[in-house]
Design an enzyme around this catalytic site. Structure first.
Site, PDB file in Angstrom:
ATOM      1  CD  GLU A 174       1.873   1.475   5.306  1.00 44.28           C
ATOM      2  OE1 GLU A 174       0.789   2.057   5.396  1.00 44.28           O
ATOM      3  OE2 GLU A 174       1.978   0.226   5.286  1.00 44.28           O
ATOM      4  CG  HIS A 247       0.680   6.354   7.615  1.00 44.25           C
ATOM      5  ND1 HIS A 247      -0.631   6.200   7.198  1.00 44.25           N
ATOM      6  CD2 HIS A 247       1.312   5.203   7.298  1.00 44.25           C
ATOM      7  CE1 HIS A 247      -0.782   4.997   6.665  1.00 44.25           C
ATOM      8  NE2 HIS A 247       0.368   4.384   6.712  1.00 44.25           N
ATOM      9  CB  CYS A 369      -5.665  10.392   5.240  1.00 41.58           C
ATOM     10  SG  CYS A 369      -4.573   9.998   6.615  1.00 41.58           S
TER      11      CYS A 369
END
Length: 446
Positions: A174, A247, A369
């Protein structure tokens, strides 16, 4: 050696919509099928970039990915021209439209894992695009991510852009959302802290939501970048994953020698081992947020740890600031904690700036992000494609482009309209003209 941390934000595309595709991302699920504002989303993102630029930071951006991704529909058996394919998918498999129109590539923290040249075995800056195999709408991103990185960081003598890891669950990766580079200085050799959600011993039945990053993926990226001996691996807690920390950057953020994290972020034994290892390599400064001051629920809903943790604009890691979403200011417990943190002289975080990125937050991603952190030497910075570095003039150009081509509102039901495809293509074509980068997108070569 003089080096700088440069933030490359994802430029939000005209397809920004709330389809709620990310299982385990509570904000995404909560706002699924709501009407979004692509124009407001992109302008909020650009204003965040302008804020950092005005604070004295070097700021770049990454291109929005081509959406709709009609090439994926072709691989799934649809044929004909692009408009015809959208019409066919709308009739035969409308659920696929949200996948190929997904706005998720705006979150550049998932674009890749980055290792600076000071750390790598060959002295080059390394990128590995994330394969994002856990979710179908994100798994289609990495080929375009690789192309974008190769466009921005084109000099092969200074930059190495790898292919993504094999698209297998065993190597689920990720990107930088689960990686933090820690160092005593940007130009000094650092340590790669890789946080993973599962390995071959993890009891998957204990997880309500997917553990998206695997230990084997993290180990593979460390090998690719030549930093296996400078890598530390730390397991995210099942408690955090089950609470909605899909995450690690939802419950922890680091920079310099500071690791800012929630008390419940990591598995206890893994944390003890990793912190001992880190402390042998650098003067680690853990800043732990106690659960009795900020609950895991408040931390995740406010995206406290999805703030950008920055050194002072001159690179001084002894003076740091958080770029936090306004949701942190609006949450009483989080706001009170941040006020206390800024007054605590035992650690370097002394300033908090709040930014409005509510459109992104409603889709499940905050300030951190939206950006990919890249440490660059002066020589490497000079080799970056200048079209992707920002100043006020470039930001003004991009804001004018957004105002000209983006919708005020977009309902997910409108993705079935082939005229919206034309709108997106027209916007992308105009963007490449603004940037002067020629024919970048596939449709421009047709």
């Amino acid at each position: 050696m003089t080096a700088y941390e440069v933030n490359f934000d994802g430029l939000i595309g005209p397809n920004h919509n709330y389809s709620g595709l990310a299982f385990g991302n509570l904000a995404s699920s909560r706002n699924a099928r709501n009407t979004s504002s692509p124009r407001q989303a992109a302008l909020q993102g650009l204003e965040k970039m302008r804020t950092l630029h005005h604070l004295g930071y070097r700021q770049g951006f990454l291109l929005p990915q081509l959406r709709p991704d009609v090439a994926t529909l072709r691989r799934l058996g649809f044929s004909g021209g692009d408009r015809s394919i959208i019409n066919k998918a709308a009739r035969q498999a409308p659920q696929l439209l949200s996948m190929i129109y997904s706005a998720s590539s705006m979150w550049a923290a998932n674009a890749a894992t980055v290792t600076p040249s000071a750390d790598s075995a060959d002295g080059r800056l390394h990128f590995t695009p994330a394969n994002l195999v856990t979710t179908s709408h994100r798994a289609i991103e990495h080929p375009q991510t690789q192309r974008c990185l190769e466009t921005v960081f084109a000099d092969p003598d200074k930059f190495a852009v790898h292919q993504a890891l094999p698209s297998q669950n065993r190597f689920a990766d990720e990107g930088a959302a689960n990686h933090t580079r820690l160092s005593a200085g940007y130009g000094e050799r650092g340590v790669g802290l890789f946080v993973y959600g599962r390995d071959n011993r993890t009891n998957l039945s204990s997880l309500h939501f997917p553990a998206r990053q695997t230990l084997e993926a993290s180990e593979a990226v460390a090998r690719q970048h030549g930093i296996s001996e400078r890598a530390v691996f730390l397991q995210q807690s099942a408690e955090a994953i089950n609470a909605g920390a899909f995450h690690n950057d939802v419950v922890a953020v680091g920079n310099g020698t500071v690791l800012f994290f929630h008390e419940q972020a990591f598995e206890a034994q893994s944390q003890a081992d990793a912190f001992a290892d880190l402390s042998e390599r650098l003067p680690l400064q853990p800043v732990c947020v106690p659960r009795d001051q900020v609950s895991l629920e408040d931390a995740i809903s406010s995206y406290l740890f999805n703030s950008q943790l920055l050194a002072d604009a001159d690179g001084n890691l002894e003076r740091m600031r958080l770029i936090a979403p306004t949701e942190c200011r609006d949450n009483p417990a989080v706001n009170a904690y941040l006020a206390q943190l800024a007054e605590d002289n035992s650690q370097p975080i002394g300033d908090v700036e709040f930014v409005d990125v509510r459109q992104s937050m409603s889709n499940g991603g905050g300030p951190a992000c939206l950006r990919l952190r890249v440490v660059l030497t002066e020589e490497e910075l000079a080799a970056v494609n200048p079209a992707f570095m920002l100043d006020d003039t470039r930001i003004d150009q991009l804001q004018a482009w957004v105002n000209d081509y983006y919708r005020d509102e977009l309902d997910p039901s409108e993705l079935k309209d082939p005229d919206f495809l034309n709108e997106c293509y027209t916007a992308y074509d105009a963007l490449t003209q603004v940037l002067g980068i020629g024919s970048y997108y596939d449709f421009q070569h047709a």
